[in-house]
Design a protein around this motif. Structure first.
Motif, short mmCIF file in Angstrom:
data_model
loop_
_atom_site.label_atom_id
_atom_site.label_comp_id
_atom_site.label_asym_id
_atom_site.label_seq_id
_atom_site.Cartn_x
_atom_site.Cartn_y
_atom_site.Cartn_z
N GLU A 56 0.83 -1.20 0.00
CA GLU A 56 0.00 0.00 0.00
C GLU A 56 0.87 1.25 0.00
OE1 GLU A 56 -3.35 2.43 0.07
OE2 GLU A 56 -3.16 0.29 -0.34
N ARG A 57 1.98 1.23 0.72
CA ARG A 57 2.87 2.38 0.81
C ARG A 57 3.46 2.75 -0.54
NH1 ARG A 57 8.65 1.91 2.19
NH2 ARG A 57 9.47 3.88 3.01
N GLN A 58 3.71 1.75 -1.37
CA GLN A 58 4.32 1.96 -2.67
C GLN A 58 3.40 2.75 -3.61
OE1 GLN A 58 7.34 1.40 -3.17
NE2 GLN A 58 7.67 1.42 -5.37
N LYS A 59 2.10 2.78 -3.31
CA LYS A 59 1.14 3.45 -4.19
C LYS A 59 1.12 4.97 -3.99
CE LYS A 59 -1.98 -0.56 -4.05
NZ LYS A 59 -3.33 -1.02 -3.67
N HIS A 60 1.70 5.46 -2.90
CA HIS A 60 1.58 6.88 -2.57
C HIS A 60 2.91 7.60 -2.77
CE1 HIS A 60 -2.38 6.11 -0.78
NE2 HIS A 60 -1.84 5.04 -0.23
N PRO A 61 2.86 8.87 -3.13
CA PRO A 61 4.09 9.66 -3.28
C PRO A 61 4.84 9.76 -1.95
CG PRO A 61 2.23 10.78 -4.30
CD PRO A 61 1.66 9.64 -3.54
N ARG A 62 6.15 9.86 -2.03
CA ARG A 62 6.97 9.87 -0.82
C ARG A 62 6.67 11.08 0.06
NH1 ARG A 62 11.92 11.90 0.75
NH2 ARG A 62 12.12 12.99 -1.22
N THR A 63 6.28 12.20 -0.55
CA THR A 63 6.03 13.42 0.21
C THR A 63 4.61 13.52 0.73
OG1 THR A 63 5.54 14.56 -1.89
CG2 THR A 63 7.80 14.71 -1.04
N SER A 64 3.77 12.53 0.44
CA SER A 64 2.37 12.59 0.86
C SER A 64 2.24 12.23 2.34
CB SER A 64 1.51 11.66 0.01
OG SER A 64 1.88 10.31 0.23
N THR A 65 1.14 12.71 2.94
CA THR A 65 0.88 12.40 4.35
C THR A 65 0.60 10.92 4.54
OG1 THR A 65 -0.09 14.60 4.62
CG2 THR A 65 -0.60 12.97 6.31
N LYS A 66 -0.11 10.33 3.59
CA LYS A 66 -0.45 8.90 3.69
C LYS A 66 0.82 8.06 3.69
CE LYS A 66 -3.59 5.65 3.80
NZ LYS A 66 -4.54 5.52 4.92
N HIS A 67 1.77 8.40 2.84
CA HIS A 67 3.04 7.67 2.78
C HIS A 67 3.77 7.76 4.11
CE1 HIS A 67 7.25 6.83 1.73
NE2 HIS A 67 6.77 6.12 0.71
N ALA A 68 3.77 8.95 4.72
CA ALA A 68 4.46 9.14 6.00
C ALA A 68 3.78 8.35 7.11
CB ALA A 68 4.48 10.62 6.36
N GLN A 69 2.43 8.35 7.11
CA GLN A 69 1.70 7.60 8.13
C GLN A 69 1.96 6.11 8.02
OE1 GLN A 69 -2.33 8.85 7.42
NE2 GLN A 69 -2.13 10.72 8.62
N ILE A 70 1.89 5.58 6.80
CA ILE A 70 2.11 4.15 6.61
C ILE A 70 3.56 3.78 6.98
CG2 ILE A 70 2.17 2.28 4.92
CD1 ILE A 70 -0.06 3.68 3.41
N SER A 71 4.51 4.64 6.62
CA SER A 71 5.92 4.37 6.94
C SER A 71 6.13 4.29 8.45
CB SER A 71 6.81 5.45 6.34
OG SER A 71 6.72 5.47 4.92
N ALA A 72 5.53 5.23 9.18
CA ALA A 72 5.68 5.22 10.64
C ALA A 72 5.06 3.96 11.24
CB ALA A 72 5.02 6.47 11.23
N ASP A 73 3.91 3.57 10.72
CA ASP A 73 3.24 2.37 11.21
C ASP A 73 4.07 1.12 10.91
OD1 ASP A 73 1.27 0.94 12.48
OD2 ASP A 73 0.02 0.72 10.70
N ILE A 74 4.68 1.07 9.72
CA ILE A 74 5.51 -0.08 9.36
C ILE A 74 6.73 -0.17 10.28
CG2 ILE A 74 7.01 -1.04 7.57
CD1 ILE A 74 5.06 0.02 5.49
N ARG A 75 7.35 0.96 10.58
CA ARG A 75 8.51 0.94 11.48
C ARG A 75 8.14 0.35 12.84
NH1 ARG A 75 9.19 6.24 9.24
NH2 ARG A 75 10.95 6.31 7.77
#
Length: 231
Positions: free
Chosen positions: A31-50
Protein backbone atom coordinates in the motif's frame (compact mmCIF):
# COMPACT_ATOMS: atom_id res chain seq x y z
CA UNK A 1 0.99 -35.50 11.99
CA UNK A 2 3.12 -33.48 14.45
CA UNK A 3 2.52 -34.05 18.12
CA UNK A 4 1.15 -30.93 19.83
CA UNK A 5 1.39 -30.58 23.59
CA UNK A 6 -1.25 -28.59 25.43
CA UNK A 7 1.40 -27.16 27.79
CA UNK A 8 3.28 -25.71 24.80
CA UNK A 9 0.25 -24.06 23.23
CA UNK A 10 1.54 -20.47 23.94
CA UNK A 11 4.45 -21.04 21.52
CA UNK A 12 2.05 -22.01 18.74
CA UNK A 13 -0.09 -18.92 19.38
CA UNK A 14 3.01 -16.70 19.37
CA UNK A 15 4.17 -18.24 16.10
CA UNK A 16 0.78 -17.68 14.47
CA UNK A 17 0.82 -14.10 15.74
CA UNK A 18 4.23 -13.53 14.10
CA UNK A 19 3.02 -14.93 10.80
CA UNK A 20 -0.11 -12.76 10.90
CA UNK A 21 1.96 -9.64 11.68
CA UNK A 22 4.31 -10.47 8.78
CA UNK A 23 1.40 -10.65 6.34
CA UNK A 24 0.04 -7.33 7.61
CA UNK A 25 3.44 -5.65 7.17
CA UNK A 26 3.74 -6.95 3.60
CA UNK A 27 0.27 -5.57 2.84
CA UNK A 28 1.29 -2.18 4.22
CA UNK A 29 4.48 -2.20 2.17
CA UNK A 30 2.41 -2.79 -0.97
CA UNK A 31 0.00 0.00 0.00
CA UNK A 32 2.87 2.38 0.81
CA UNK A 33 4.32 1.96 -2.67
CA UNK A 34 1.14 3.45 -4.19
CA UNK A 35 1.58 6.88 -2.57
CA UNK A 36 4.09 9.66 -3.28
CA UNK A 37 6.97 9.87 -0.82
CA UNK A 38 6.03 13.42 0.21
CA UNK A 39 2.37 12.59 0.86
CA UNK A 40 0.88 12.40 4.35
CA UNK A 41 -0.45 8.90 3.69
CA UNK A 42 3.04 7.67 2.78
CA UNK A 43 4.46 9.14 6.00
CA UNK A 44 1.70 7.60 8.13
CA UNK A 45 2.11 4.15 6.61
CA UNK A 46 5.92 4.37 6.94
CA UNK A 47 5.68 5.22 10.64
CA UNK A 48 3.24 2.37 11.21
CA UNK A 49 5.51 -0.08 9.36
CA UNK A 50 8.51 0.94 11.48
CA UNK A 51 6.55 0.24 14.67
CA UNK A 52 5.31 -3.09 13.33
CA UNK A 53 8.81 -4.15 12.29
CA UNK A 54 10.06 -3.46 15.81
CA UNK A 55 7.12 -5.41 17.23
CA UNK A 56 7.84 -8.27 14.82
CA UNK A 57 11.49 -8.46 15.86
CA UNK A 58 10.50 -8.37 19.54
CA UNK A 59 8.07 -11.24 19.03
CA UNK A 60 10.78 -13.20 17.22
CA UNK A 61 13.09 -12.82 20.23
CA UNK A 62 10.32 -14.00 22.55
CA UNK A 63 9.54 -16.90 20.24
CA UNK A 64 13.19 -17.95 20.23
CA UNK A 65 13.41 -17.72 24.01
CA UNK A 66 10.27 -19.81 24.47
CA UNK A 67 11.71 -22.43 22.12
CA UNK A 68 15.04 -22.54 24.00
CA UNK A 69 13.21 -22.99 27.29
CA UNK A 70 11.03 -25.83 26.02
CA UNK A 71 13.88 -27.59 24.16
CA UNK A 72 15.66 -28.46 27.39
CA UNK A 73 12.61 -30.19 28.83
CA UNK A 74 10.36 -33.11 27.93
CA UNK A 75 7.62 -30.77 26.72
CA UNK A 76 8.40 -31.35 23.05
CA UNK A 77 10.34 -33.98 21.14
CA UNK A 78 13.72 -33.37 19.51
CA UNK A 79 12.14 -33.56 16.03
CA UNK A 80 9.51 -31.00 17.00
CA UNK A 81 12.22 -28.74 18.41
CA UNK A 82 14.14 -28.92 15.12
CA UNK A 83 11.00 -28.19 13.11
CA UNK A 84 10.21 -25.13 15.20
CA UNK A 85 13.78 -23.94 14.94
CA UNK A 86 13.46 -23.97 11.14
CA UNK A 87 10.17 -22.06 11.42
CA UNK A 88 11.85 -19.37 13.51
CA UNK A 89 14.69 -19.11 10.99
CA UNK A 90 12.15 -18.64 8.19
CA UNK A 91 10.50 -15.81 10.14
CA UNK A 92 13.89 -14.20 10.76
CA UNK A 93 14.67 -14.35 7.04
CA UNK A 94 11.35 -12.66 6.32
CA UNK A 95 12.22 -9.94 8.81
CA UNK A 96 15.43 -9.21 6.91
CA UNK A 97 13.58 -9.22 3.59
CA UNK A 98 10.89 -6.84 4.87
CA UNK A 99 13.46 -4.40 6.23
CA UNK A 100 15.35 -4.46 2.92
CA UNK A 101 12.12 -3.95 0.96
CA UNK A 102 11.22 -1.03 3.23
CA UNK A 103 14.60 0.65 2.60
CA UNK A 104 14.61 -0.16 -1.13
CA UNK A 105 11.15 1.36 -1.60
CA UNK A 106 12.33 4.61 -0.08
CA UNK A 107 15.40 4.71 -2.30
CA UNK A 108 13.33 3.85 -5.35
CA UNK A 109 10.86 6.63 -4.60
CA UNK A 110 13.69 9.14 -4.31
CA UNK A 111 15.18 8.04 -7.63
CA UNK A 112 11.78 8.29 -9.34
CA UNK A 113 11.27 11.81 -8.02
CA UNK A 114 14.74 12.89 -9.14
CA UNK A 115 14.16 11.31 -12.53
CA UNK A 116 10.86 13.10 -12.92
CA UNK A 117 12.35 16.41 -11.83
CA UNK A 118 15.40 16.15 -14.12
CA UNK A 119 13.52 14.60 -17.01
CA UNK A 120 15.45 11.32 -17.04
CA UNK A 121 12.60 9.62 -18.90
CA UNK A 122 13.34 11.71 -21.97
CA UNK A 123 15.75 10.75 -24.75
CA UNK A 124 18.70 12.98 -23.88
CA UNK A 125 20.98 11.00 -26.16
CA UNK A 126 18.70 11.19 -29.24
CA UNK A 127 19.83 12.00 -32.71
CA UNK A 128 21.74 15.25 -32.96
CA UNK A 129 21.65 15.53 -29.17
CA UNK A 130 18.01 16.65 -29.30
CA UNK A 131 15.43 15.68 -26.66
CA UNK A 132 11.92 14.34 -27.18
CA UNK A 133 10.73 16.71 -24.45
CA UNK A 134 10.93 20.38 -25.28
CA UNK A 135 11.69 23.21 -22.87
CA UNK A 136 8.02 23.95 -22.29
CA UNK A 137 7.27 20.36 -21.32
CA UNK A 138 10.25 20.30 -19.00
CA UNK A 139 9.09 23.48 -17.27
CA UNK A 140 5.57 22.07 -16.99
CA UNK A 141 6.93 18.88 -15.45
CA UNK A 142 9.04 20.83 -13.01
CA UNK A 143 6.04 22.97 -12.03
CA UNK A 144 4.04 19.81 -11.46
CA UNK A 145 6.74 18.39 -9.19
CA UNK A 146 7.02 21.67 -7.29
CA UNK A 147 3.25 21.71 -6.92
CA UNK A 148 3.30 18.19 -5.43
CA UNK A 149 6.08 19.20 -3.05
CA UNK A 150 4.10 22.28 -1.99
CA UNK A 151 1.08 20.07 -1.32
CA UNK A 152 3.26 17.80 0.79
CA UNK A 153 4.55 20.80 2.75
CA UNK A 154 1.01 22.07 3.22
CA UNK A 155 -0.07 18.69 4.56
CA UNK A 156 2.94 18.66 6.88
CA UNK A 157 2.05 22.16 8.04
CA UNK A 158 -1.51 21.02 8.78
CA UNK A 159 -0.22 18.08 10.77
CA UNK A 160 2.10 20.33 12.79
CA UNK A 161 -0.78 22.76 13.36
CA UNK A 162 -3.01 19.95 14.64
CA UNK A 163 -0.26 18.74 16.93
CA UNK A 164 0.14 22.28 18.24
CA UNK A 165 -3.60 22.48 18.93
CA UNK A 166 -3.45 19.16 20.74
CA UNK A 167 -0.48 20.39 22.80
CA UNK A 168 -2.37 23.59 23.70
CA UNK A 169 -5.41 21.56 24.71
CA UNK A 170 -3.27 19.32 26.91
CA UNK A 171 -1.64 22.39 28.47
CA UNK A 172 -5.05 23.90 29.25
CA UNK A 173 -6.20 20.63 30.78
CA UNK A 174 -3.06 20.45 32.92
CA UNK A 175 -3.57 24.04 34.11
CA UNK A 176 -7.21 23.28 34.93
CA UNK A 177 -6.25 20.19 36.92
CA UNK A 178 -3.54 22.16 38.72
CA UNK A 179 -6.16 24.70 39.77
CA UNK A 180 -8.37 21.89 41.04
CA UNK A 181 -5.45 20.45 43.00
CA UNK A 182 -4.71 23.88 44.48
CA UNK A 183 -8.34 24.23 45.59
CA UNK A 184 -8.24 20.76 47.11
CA UNK A 185 -5.01 21.62 48.91
CA UNK A 186 -6.57 24.82 50.32
CA UNK A 187 -9.66 22.92 51.48
CA UNK A 188 -7.47 20.26 53.11
CA UNK A 189 -5.52 22.95 54.97
CA UNK A 190 -8.75 24.56 56.14
CA UNK A 191 -10.14 21.21 57.24
CA UNK A 192 -6.90 20.41 59.06
CA UNK A 193 -7.07 23.75 60.88
CA UNK A 194 -10.69 23.12 61.89
CA UNK A 195 -9.73 19.67 63.17
CA UNK A 196 -6.96 21.22 65.24
CA UNK A 197 -9.35 23.82 66.69
CA UNK A 198 -11.91 21.18 67.56
CA UNK A 199 -9.20 19.04 69.13
CA UNK A 200 -8.16 22.02 71.28
CA UNK A 201 -11.75 22.61 72.37
CA UNK A 202 -12.17 18.96 73.28
CA UNK A 203 -8.98 19.08 75.36
CA UNK A 204 -10.21 22.21 77.16
CA UNK A 205 -13.58 20.63 77.94
CA UNK A 206 -11.85 17.47 79.15
CA UNK A 207 -9.66 19.51 81.51
CA UNK A 208 -12.74 21.33 82.83
CA UNK A 209 -14.51 18.05 83.40
CA UNK A 210 -11.54 16.71 85.35
CA UNK A 211 -11.38 19.91 87.50
CA UNK A 212 -15.09 19.65 88.28
CA UNK A 213 -14.68 16.06 89.42
CA UNK A 214 -11.83 17.08 91.74
CA UNK A 215 -13.99 19.80 93.35
CA UNK A 216 -16.84 17.35 93.88
CA UNK A 217 -14.48 14.91 95.60
CA UNK A 218 -13.07 17.72 97.78
CA UNK A 219 -16.56 18.86 98.82
CA UNK A 220 -17.61 15.30 99.64
CA UNK A 221 -14.47 14.81 101.78
CA UNK A 222 -15.03 18.15 103.51
CA UNK A 223 -18.62 17.19 104.36
CA UNK A 224 -17.46 13.80 105.61
CA UNK A 225 -14.87 15.43 107.90
CA UNK A 226 -17.52 17.78 109.33
CA UNK A 227 -19.91 14.90 110.02
CA UNK A 228 -17.17 12.86 111.71
CA UNK A 229 -16.16 15.86 113.85
CA UNK A 230 -19.74 16.48 114.96
CA UNK A 231 -20.31 12.86 115.86
Amino acid sequence: MALIFIEDHPWILEHESCEKLQREIMGQLAERQKHPRTSTKHAQISADIRLRLKQYNTQLVQLRQMLDQSSGTSTITFAESERRTRQVEVLMTKATQMQKLFDDQLSSKRMEERGSLLGQNTDWEGAGGSSNMNIGDMRSKQKQMLGEQEKGLENLSKIISRQKDIANTITNEVDYHNEILDDIGTQVDQTDQRVRNETGRVATVDRKDNTCAYWIVIIILFISIIIVAVI
